[in-house]
Design an enzyme around this catalytic site. Structure first.
Site, mmCIF file in Angstrom:
data_model
loop_
_atom_site.group_PDB
_atom_site.id
_atom_site.type_symbol
_atom_site.label_atom_id
_atom_site.label_comp_id
_atom_site.label_asym_id
_atom_site.label_seq_id
_atom_site.Cartn_x
_atom_site.Cartn_y
_atom_site.Cartn_z
ATOM 1 N N HIS A 225 82.405 19.242 39.264
ATOM 2 C CA HIS A 225 82.815 18.282 38.414
ATOM 3 C C HIS A 225 80.994 17.588 37.843
ATOM 4 O O HIS A 225 79.777 17.289 37.761
ATOM 5 C CB HIS A 225 83.620 17.590 38.477
ATOM 6 C CG HIS A 225 83.100 15.846 39.716
ATOM 7 N ND1 HIS A 225 82.602 16.488 41.040
ATOM 8 C CD2 HIS A 225 82.031 14.916 39.272
ATOM 9 C CE1 HIS A 225 82.312 15.465 41.756
ATOM 10 N NE2 HIS A 225 81.800 14.619 40.346
HETATM 11 P P1 TYD Z 1 84.970 14.158 44.690
HETATM 12 O O1 TYD Z 1 83.952 13.057 44.034
HETATM 13 O O2 TYD Z 1 85.955 15.036 44.180
HETATM 14 O O3 TYD Z 1 84.033 14.261 46.244
HETATM 15 P P2 TYD Z 1 82.568 15.309 45.557
HETATM 16 O O4 TYD Z 1 81.879 14.865 44.210
HETATM 17 O O5 TYD Z 1 81.868 14.758 47.056
HETATM 18 O O6 TYD Z 1 82.782 16.601 46.228
HETATM 19 O O7 TYD Z 1 85.500 12.771 46.214
HETATM 20 C C1 TYD Z 1 86.268 13.391 46.837
HETATM 21 C C2 TYD Z 1 88.508 12.687 46.873
HETATM 22 O O8 TYD Z 1 87.264 11.439 47.081
HETATM 23 C C3 TYD Z 1 88.652 12.700 45.388
HETATM 24 O O9 TYD Z 1 89.762 12.390 46.277
HETATM 25 C C4 TYD Z 1 88.880 11.215 44.914
HETATM 26 C C5 TYD Z 1 88.396 10.730 46.277
HETATM 27 N N1 TYD Z 1 87.014 9.174 46.865
HETATM 28 C C6 TYD Z 1 88.191 7.650 45.909
HETATM 29 O O10 TYD Z 1 88.493 7.537 45.982
HETATM 30 N N2 TYD Z 1 86.570 7.507 45.578
HETATM 31 C C7 TYD Z 1 85.706 7.407 45.180
HETATM 32 O O11 TYD Z 1 84.833 6.260 45.395
HETATM 33 C C8 TYD Z 1 85.148 8.608 45.155
HETATM 34 C C9 TYD Z 1 83.353 8.776 45.304
HETATM 35 C C10 TYD Z 1 86.047 9.562 45.592
#
Ligand code: TYD
Length: 138
Positions: free
Chosen positions: A52
């Protein structure tokens, strides 16, 4: 943001025979105010994270333990970074697509972020990301 703005930042390291210490100050060692920290751990072998971009968020990624790769993409070109030291951070400005992979067993990725969690700041569709970077560039 052009990939040239993404960089490995060498953080201060206080070396001592009883162990090393690294510290990070907002707007001093990194170019933003820290509003949130989170970390990835227990990542299974072969897993990928990220995939992303953020519209406005600035981030610093640190391999607190172990190692992993980060592939950054500004919509025009890609660059791969490898993090494996706790005194090195990768600065990722807004509008940079990132993919994290090749996590070593037991690795921990700490992320310092310039704002609180906000799902509306994410771009999770790669085509939408490329379209947005083209619109910005024109
Ligand atoms: P995401 O940022 O998509 O993870 P990555 O980039 O590591 O694959 O986040 C994964 C899940 O966690 C998504 O449902 C959002 C949640 N999340 C939070 O609730 N708070 C946060 O600070 C972060 C970074 C993610």
């Amino acid at each position: 943001m052009p990939l040239e703005q993404c960089e490995i930042i060498e953080l201060p390291k206080i070396q001592d025979c009883s162990g090393n210490l690294t510290f990070i100050e907002s707007n001093n060692h990194i170019p933003f105010d820290i509003q949130r920290a989170y970390y990835l751990y227990d990542v299974p072998g072969g897993a990928e994270r990220g995939a992303h971009a953020h519209k406005t968020l600035h981030q610093l990624l640190i391999a607190m333990s172990g190692s992993f790769n980060i592939i950054l993409d500004d919509g025009r070109s890609k660059k791969t970074f490898h993090l494996n030291r706790s005194y090195l951070g990768l600065y990722i400005p807004p509008m940079t697509w990132r993919l994290l992979n090749n996590f070593s067993s037991g690795s921990v990725c700490m992320v310092l972020a310039s704002d609180k969690y906000d799902e509306s700041d994410y771009i999770r569709d790669y085509n939408e990301f490329v379209y947005a970077t083209q619109k910005q560039g024109s």
